[in-house]
Write an enzyme that holds these catalytic residues in place. Sequence first.
Site, PDB file in Angstrom:
ATOM      1  N   TRP A 189       0.845  -1.186   0.000  1.00  0.00           N
ATOM      2  CA  TRP A 189       0.000   0.000   0.000  1.00  0.00           C
ATOM      3  C   TRP A 189       0.896   1.256   0.000  1.00  0.00           C
ATOM      4  CZ3 TRP A 189      -0.295   4.187   3.257  1.00  0.00           C
ATOM      5  CH2 TRP A 189      -1.340   5.090   2.963  1.00  0.00           C
ATOM      6  N   ASP A 356     -15.608  11.949  -2.251  1.00  0.00           N
ATOM      7  CA  ASP A 356     -15.090  10.629  -1.872  1.00  0.00           C
ATOM      8  C   ASP A 356     -15.925  10.030  -0.748  1.00  0.00           C
ATOM      9  OD1 ASP A 356     -12.957   8.551  -1.062  1.00  0.00           O
ATOM     10  OD2 ASP A 356     -11.980   9.562  -2.735  1.00  0.00           O
ATOM     11  N   TRP A 471     -14.610   3.855  -8.203  1.00  0.00           N
ATOM     12  CA  TRP A 471     -15.000   2.503  -7.749  1.00  0.00           C
ATOM     13  C   TRP A 471     -13.831   1.923  -6.954  1.00  0.00           C
ATOM     14  CZ3 TRP A 471     -19.157  -0.626 -10.370  1.00  0.00           C
ATOM     15  CH2 TRP A 471     -19.272  -1.911  -9.814  1.00  0.00           C
ATOM     16  N   ASP A 472     -14.011   1.844  -5.647  1.00  0.00           N
ATOM     17  CA  ASP A 472     -12.933   1.456  -4.735  1.00  0.00           C
ATOM     18  C   ASP A 472     -13.127   0.016  -4.258  1.00  0.00           C
ATOM     19  OD1 ASP A 472     -10.733   1.813  -3.121  1.00  0.00           O
ATOM     20  OD2 ASP A 472     -11.542   3.514  -2.003  1.00  0.00           O
ATOM     21  N   CYS A 520     -10.116   1.907  -8.588  1.00  0.00           N
ATOM     22  CA  CYS A 520      -9.314   2.187  -7.404  1.00  0.00           C
ATOM     23  C   CYS A 520      -9.398   0.980  -6.489  1.00  0.00           C
ATOM     24  CB  CYS A 520      -9.868   3.430  -6.706  1.00  0.00           C
ATOM     25  SG  CYS A 520      -9.067   3.785  -5.142  1.00  0.00           S
ATOM     26  N   ASP A 542      -2.460   5.552  -3.210  1.00  0.00           N
ATOM     27  CA  ASP A 542      -2.900   6.507  -2.193  1.00  0.00           C
ATOM     28  C   ASP A 542      -1.760   7.416  -1.760  1.00  0.00           C
ATOM     29  OD1 ASP A 542      -5.518   5.882  -2.056  1.00  0.00           O
ATOM     30  OD2 ASP A 542      -5.420   4.742  -0.191  1.00  0.00           O
TER      31      ASP A 542
HETATM   32  C1  DGJ Z   1      -8.943   4.182  -0.533  1.00  0.00           C
HETATM   33  C2  DGJ Z   1      -8.735   5.060  -1.733  1.00  0.00           C
HETATM   34  O1  DGJ Z   1      -7.570   4.699  -2.404  1.00  0.00           O
HETATM   35  C3  DGJ Z   1      -8.702   6.510  -1.278  1.00  0.00           C
HETATM   36  O2  DGJ Z   1      -8.408   7.346  -2.367  1.00  0.00           O
HETATM   37  C4  DGJ Z   1     -10.025   6.845  -0.678  1.00  0.00           C
HETATM   38  O3  DGJ Z   1     -11.026   6.779  -1.655  1.00  0.00           O
HETATM   39  C5  DGJ Z   1     -10.336   5.906   0.487  1.00  0.00           C
HETATM   40  N1  DGJ Z   1     -10.196   4.536   0.088  1.00  0.00           N
HETATM   41  C6  DGJ Z   1     -11.718   6.142   1.011  1.00  0.00           C
HETATM   42  O4  DGJ Z   1     -12.082   5.240   1.956  1.00  0.00           O
END
Ligand code: DGJ
Length: 735
Positions: A189, A356, A471-472, A520, A542
């Site tokens: 990460w 977000d 879309w995460d 994402c 991130d």
């Molecule tokens: C992880 C994403 O990579 C971030 O940019 C953000 O959207 C957070 N999640 C939100 O919980």
Amino acid sequence: MRKCVLITFLSFILCGVEVCAKSIDFITIETAGLNMFFAISENKKVSFLYFGDRLVSDSRTTVLNKEYKLRRDGRPLIPEIFPTSGDFLDPALQLTHADGVFTTDLYYVEHNTINVDDNVSETIIRLKDKLYPLFVNVVFKAYKKENIIAQYIELENGENDIVKIEKIASAYLPLHRKSYYLTHFYGGWGAEMKMKEERLTPGTKSIEARTGILTTESVNSSFMLSADAPAQEGTGEIYAGSLAWSGNYKMTFELDKYGMLHMVGGINPYASMLLIEPGKKIKMPEMIWTYSSCGRGQISRNYHDWCRKYALAHGNEIRPVVLNSWEGTYFKFDEKKVKRMIDAAADFGIEMFVLDDGWFGNKYPRDDDRCGLGDWQVNKKKLPGGIGHLADYAHKKGIKFGIWVELEMVNPKSELAEKHPEWIVRSGNRELLLVRSQCVLDLTNPEVQDFIVETFDDIVSSSPNISYIKWDSNRFINRAGSEYLPADKQSHFWVDYINGLYSVYDRVRKKYPHITIQLCSSGGGRLDFGALKYHDEVWASDNTNPLSRIFIQYGTNMFFPAIATGAHVSISPNHQTKMHASLKYRFDVAMAGRLGMELQPEDLQGDERIFAKNAVETYKQIRPIVQFGDLYRLISPYDEGGWAASMYVDKDKKNAVVFAYSFEFHGRDRFLEFKLDGLDEKKKYKLTELNRIGKKSSFWGNDKIFTGEELMKMGINVNDSAMFDSFVFMLTEVI
Ligand code: DGJ
């Protein structure tokens, strides 16, 4: 009879007679610049012969006259097109028939090539097991102009019983060279796509993912193999592959006792036995191959061209400049604050505002990451007017509006988890192991797939002015299992989950072809061509710290183009690394991708505000070159020295943008000198420094005219010697 063959074979060996195999026909796969050859031998075996630059002479004569030594077991020393279990190599296919036989022996049936259109042809090579009605199609899609060959496997069970597949890869590539250098990508990460090149030694090296989701956060399913020497940008032979699959994968590189390298890649067989019913057919994901005899720069350009055309939504459309709310507000916002951000975004010249995480949940308001996930109703306290109201507000300000979702996940503390505990991925009665306080929804279940599609529908239809979805997906899968799948199909979970996800993506895309969707997964956790084709871009990481981003974007852009690489300017000190960097340095790095901002615009005041507004306008001028141009890497950040430089050149070589960064202190008297690339030697270019602080240029060559030849042979020098100096130049053809 058997005895007789054995005696003949042994006598060959004992007499020292050279035993050879000959091919009787061959199959060719071709693009504008590449060939792949397969030989069909007298006994109907199909073998791999060649992958490389396209041969212009009549290769048929050479191929048919080539002779191959036989191994001691009588098989030719050239590998089969798709090695199966029964031989000693790492098999690409391993299965067990109902009678317990667990070897496979494939023979040629037929092959056929069709032209899908002017640019794409498809070749299917059909093979059959010698004893069983089990068919394997090895399929190649050749993309002529882009010099990309996509390969995948289909397997058909023509037997009367279930066949158990223990392993089925997508592709196999054998090479026979002096030495092999593997470039692969690793990290975690906030540190995705770090590059590592290593010389392969006898034995097996593998790269793989077993996390189901977030599969590319730590290891990417893309690789390069340099033959005979470490990879260079502009010289040397490189083979590259990238698996278009978002789930578990495995690539093995086995260097055998003959000095041959065998690469097998596809879905990870880990805990994934597939039971194939009689009459059923399965299709494996595509391995996207390319090759270059002039270094890895060309490899990247092949992938980028192909991706923009075939593996990216709206790859021919300019991307907007985005303001994303995450680092600016995290979960703490209300309608007033969001509107203020939209106002500021309009003032900065930003074209898309994205709200977000944190906008939903009422019984369990999403005020942090511990609850509310899954309850996709707008939080009435924070946003009484609803999402539609905000989208309409942005529209009135001349800005597009986007919203964050994480539809595959659920917090146990949510109305959704209370209503549908059976939708949660779990292994029988074992305790759930939470990650970021959340669980994964079981996408093997069609009800869950429907729920996600309907939720997407509800959100998007709340206003015609919602035009972007982030879309995460923020956790990996552990203790896998499904209440939906029957006991004997639990091992289908890993594969069915991703196929369920793709089916959801597909339905959403068909219904909303025009919407922009960002891919994402806690940053770059789902960076693969399988998912990317449904999306417009990826959130590369991130980590928005420019120094980290130089490396992350460098690795990402080895395979994936700048147009698809979300790169945002955030506040200093950086929230992830605590590092300080000038606003110029932050912009200079982010402008090499799809530019955005990820901060509270009110935090930029005075000169910084003016600089940011100008930089956004400047980006709008250069973005056609960055987003559609050819990438030339000039200095790798991995080389010794503490500098990095790259450039984008538009297709007709009339305009280019050069980015150069320093990230070490080089001493008072050292400066950076480097040669440009990709220009037209004969053209003249005017050089203009961009993103200057104040009106004066610090670069001696500003506004001067150079020939392409001078820039590429003599190079330029810049006073890029302090720790975080950076330069951006525009080159424009002068006629
Ligand atoms: C992880 C994403 O990579 C971030 O940019 C953000 O959207 C957070 N999640 C939100 O919980």
